[in-house]
Write a protein that holds these residues in place. Structure first.
Motif, PDB file in Angstrom:
ATOM      1  N   ASP A 191      15.445  95.921  -8.399  1.00 17.52           N
ATOM      2  CA  ASP A 191      15.237  94.889  -7.036  1.00 17.52           C
ATOM      3  C   ASP A 191      14.437  95.533  -6.204  1.00 17.52           C
ATOM      4  OD1 ASP A 191      15.040  92.220  -5.737  1.00 17.52           O
ATOM      5  OD2 ASP A 191      16.522  93.255  -4.549  1.00 17.52           O
ATOM      6  N   ASP A 192      15.267  97.213  -5.838  1.00 16.13           N
ATOM      7  CA  ASP A 192      14.856  97.970  -4.778  1.00 16.13           C
ATOM      8  C   ASP A 192      13.485  98.668  -5.063  1.00 16.13           C
ATOM      9  OD1 ASP A 192      17.062  97.168  -3.317  1.00 16.13           O
ATOM     10  OD2 ASP A 192      18.272  98.831  -4.194  1.00 16.13           O
ATOM     11  N   LEU A 193      13.030  98.647  -6.238  1.00 19.01           N
ATOM     12  CA  LEU A 193      11.821  99.721  -6.503  1.00 19.01           C
ATOM     13  C   LEU A 193      10.545  99.307  -5.740  1.00 19.01           C
ATOM     14  CD1 LEU A 193      12.302  99.744 -10.489  1.00 19.01           C
ATOM     15  CD2 LEU A 193      12.248 101.715  -8.957  1.00 19.01           C
ATOM     16  N   GLU A 206      29.314  94.895 -14.251  1.00 19.51           N
ATOM     17  CA  GLU A 206      28.924  95.523 -12.979  1.00 19.51           C
ATOM     18  C   GLU A 206      27.861  96.656 -13.279  1.00 19.51           C
ATOM     19  OE1 GLU A 206      29.832  94.973 -10.088  1.00 19.51           O
ATOM     20  OE2 GLU A 206      29.176  96.610  -8.974  1.00 19.51           O
ATOM     21  N   MET A 207      27.461  97.024 -14.503  1.00 17.69           N
ATOM     22  CA  MET A 207      26.479  97.948 -15.140  1.00 17.69           C
ATOM     23  C   MET A 207      25.157  97.001 -15.046  1.00 17.69           C
ATOM     24  SD  MET A 207      28.531 100.137 -18.218  1.00 17.69           S
ATOM     25  CE  MET A 207      27.121 101.268 -18.684  1.00 17.69           C
ATOM     26  N   VAL A 208      25.267  95.720 -15.617  1.00 14.92           N
ATOM     27  CA  VAL A 208      24.031  94.829 -15.647  1.00 14.92           C
ATOM     28  C   VAL A 208      23.730  94.391 -13.836  1.00 14.92           C
ATOM     29  CG1 VAL A 208      23.099  92.730 -16.264  1.00 14.92           C
ATOM     30  CG2 VAL A 208      24.301  93.846 -17.668  1.00 14.92           C
ATOM     31  N   HIS A 209      24.877  94.200 -13.236  1.00 13.56           N
ATOM     32  CA  HIS A 209      24.398  94.007 -11.975  1.00 13.56           C
ATOM     33  C   HIS A 209      23.696  95.094 -11.020  1.00 13.56           C
ATOM     34  CE1 HIS A 209      25.019  92.726  -7.641  1.00 13.56           C
ATOM     35  NE2 HIS A 209      26.067  93.560  -7.588  1.00 13.56           N
ATOM     36  N   THR A 210      24.214  96.286 -11.305  1.00 11.79           N
ATOM     37  CA  THR A 210      23.861  97.565 -10.724  1.00 11.79           C
ATOM     38  C   THR A 210      22.281  97.820 -11.057  1.00 11.79           C
ATOM     39  OG1 THR A 210      26.138  98.532 -10.581  1.00 11.79           O
ATOM     40  CG2 THR A 210      24.216  99.946 -10.247  1.00 11.79           C
ATOM     41  N   TYR A 211      21.995  97.629 -12.502  1.00 12.38           N
ATOM     42  CA  TYR A 211      20.629  97.672 -12.966  1.00 12.38           C
ATOM     43  C   TYR A 211      19.668  96.826 -11.958  1.00 12.38           C
ATOM     44  CZ  TYR A 211      17.456  94.421 -15.410  1.00 12.38           C
ATOM     45  OH  TYR A 211      16.842  93.427 -15.612  1.00 12.38           O
ATOM     46  N   SER A 219      17.258 104.606 -15.139  1.00 15.41           N
ATOM     47  CA  SER A 219      18.780 104.626 -15.111  1.00 15.41           C
ATOM     48  C   SER A 219      18.859 103.254 -15.274  1.00 15.41           C
ATOM     49  CB  SER A 219      19.089 104.914 -13.616  1.00 15.41           C
ATOM     50  OG  SER A 219      18.760 106.467 -13.448  1.00 15.41           O
ATOM     51  N   GLY A 220      18.065 102.182 -14.397  1.00 14.07           N
ATOM     52  CA  GLY A 220      18.208 100.785 -14.666  1.00 14.07           C
ATOM     53  C   GLY A 220      18.248 100.288 -16.240  1.00 14.07           C
ATOM     54  N   SER A 279      22.244 110.987 -16.174  1.00 17.13           N
ATOM     55  CA  SER A 279      23.575 110.457 -15.652  1.00 17.13           C
ATOM     56  C   SER A 279      23.907 110.784 -14.315  1.00 17.13           C
ATOM     57  CB  SER A 279      24.609 111.273 -16.609  1.00 17.13           C
ATOM     58  OG  SER A 279      24.878 112.766 -16.230  1.00 17.13           O
ATOM     59  N   ALA A 280      23.476 111.625 -13.542  1.00 16.41           N
ATOM     60  CA  ALA A 280      23.698 111.724 -12.316  1.00 16.41           C
ATOM     61  C   ALA A 280      23.473 110.495 -11.326  1.00 16.41           C
ATOM     62  CB  ALA A 280      22.992 113.225 -11.482  1.00 16.41           C
ATOM     63  N   ALA A 281      21.948 110.086 -11.876  1.00 15.63           N
ATOM     64  CA  ALA A 281      21.566 108.793 -11.137  1.00 15.63           C
ATOM     65  C   ALA A 281      22.365 107.660 -11.502  1.00 15.63           C
ATOM     66  CB  ALA A 281      20.089 108.601 -11.567  1.00 15.63           C
ATOM     67  N   MET A 282      22.779 107.446 -12.827  1.00 13.66           N
ATOM     68  CA  MET A 282      23.536 106.332 -12.875  1.00 13.66           C
ATOM     69  C   MET A 282      25.013 106.401 -12.282  1.00 13.66           C
ATOM     70  SD  MET A 282      22.821 106.474 -17.188  1.00 13.66           S
ATOM     71  CE  MET A 282      23.909 105.156 -17.630  1.00 13.66           C
TER      72      MET A 282
END
Ligand code: GRG
Length: 281
Positions: free
Chosen positions: A76-78, A66-71, A105-106, A25-28
């Motif tokens: 993408d950054d991995l 926004e949750m789907v976009h953030t995932y 988290s994603g 939850s901290a990471a999300m």
């Protein structure tokens, strides 16, 4: 736009708490709070508003987007994808936490987004189902994920503008189109007309991203620039800055023309289109 963004931020703060006892939850929370421009949820809310529905009643659907976009940004950054270290002005999630926490988290954001929509029990079931169908198709194997796969496939390759458009219509366009189409679903209207407008807007968004990447710096954009590192073709590498700017202006013109032909209050959407057109990060 400001009212939509503030409402989205407030609802996110309410829904996602930074639980000190849970790394997940901290990471999300770390990824969702602050930094994002909230373009997709704002677009969704502006379409609901343009159909003269009470947009505030649909805020959870905006947050789900926004949750789907953030995932998608986290994944993408991995290291296995773009391997980037900065996003939204902060260290990327796998750098700030760990790679496994970023993957999970994603996964959690993507899954929880659908649960959030399914649970909007003030909304009629067929409108919820319409939104779930569109979001899953826009984000999934025929939409954004397909675009990401194509993006990786064409690294280190000289692509044509046609191929670039095909990649970005999926990678960036399909989720933006889903945001607009979900606005119609939420208002109980036919979403079809928003598909091509949303994809057009996604392509404009991507051209702009390439122009900004070529003309500004990582700190201003709040993210790492990695296209060159991966030898990716961009609209600027293909057409030059002037050519990309010209393509951008054509796309915004056709988006405005298409919106004018719809039976909606376009004045609710125009400020957002304007804000997207003139964005600096
Ligand atoms: C990993 C399945 C999967 C998909 C990733 C969206 C995406 C697909 C990758 C992001 C790569 C990228 C930088 C694309 C350019 C356009 C884009 C989507 C930019 C980021 O969106 P903004 O500018 O970001 O709306 P903020 O941080 O403001 O939310």
């Amino acid at each position: 736009m400001q009212a939509y963004v503030e409402a989205v931020n407030e609802r996110i703060s309410h829904l996602v708490s930074a639980d000190k006892d849970s790394d997940l939850s901290a990471a999300m929370h770390y990824s969702l709070i602050n930094g994002g421009k909230r373009i997709r949820p704002a677009l969704f809310l502006s379409i609901v508003d343009a159909f003269r529905e009470d947009w505030e009643a649909f805020i959870d659907m905006a947050v789900a987007l926004e949750m789907v976009h953030t995932y998608s940004l986290i994944h993408d950054d991995l290291p296995a994808m773009d391997d980037d270290v900065m996003r939204r002005g902060k260290p990327t999630l796998h750098v700030a936490f760990s790679e496994s926490t970023a993957i999970l988290s994603g996964d959690a954001l993507l899954t929880d987004a659908f649960s959030l929509i399914a649970n909007i029990d003030t909304m009629n079931t067929s409108r919820r189902l319409c939104a779930i169908k569109i979001l899953s198709e826009g984000a999934g194997s025929k939409g954004m994920v397909k675009g990401q796969m194509l993006d990786l496939k064409y690294e280190n390759t000289d692509t044509s503008v046609k191929t670039l458009n095909h990649i970005h219509a999926h990678k960036t366009g399909r989720l933006i189109a889903a945001a607009m189409m979900m606005g119609a679903c939420a208002a109980g209207e036919d979403p079809t007309a928003f598909e091509s407008i949303g994809i057009e807007l996604g392509l404009a968004f991507q051209i702009q991203d390439d122009i900004l990447e070529a003309t500004t710096d990582e700190t201003t954009m709040g993210k790492s620039f990695s296209d060159a590192k991966h030898n990716k073709s961009t609209y600027v590498s293909y057409s030059g800055i002037d050519g990309a700017k010209q393509a951008l202006s054509h796309r915004f013109q056709s988006i405005r023309e298409a919106l004018k032909n719809l039976p909606i209050d376009v004045t609710k959407i125009e400020p957002l289109i304007q804000a997207i057109e003139t964005r600096t990060h």
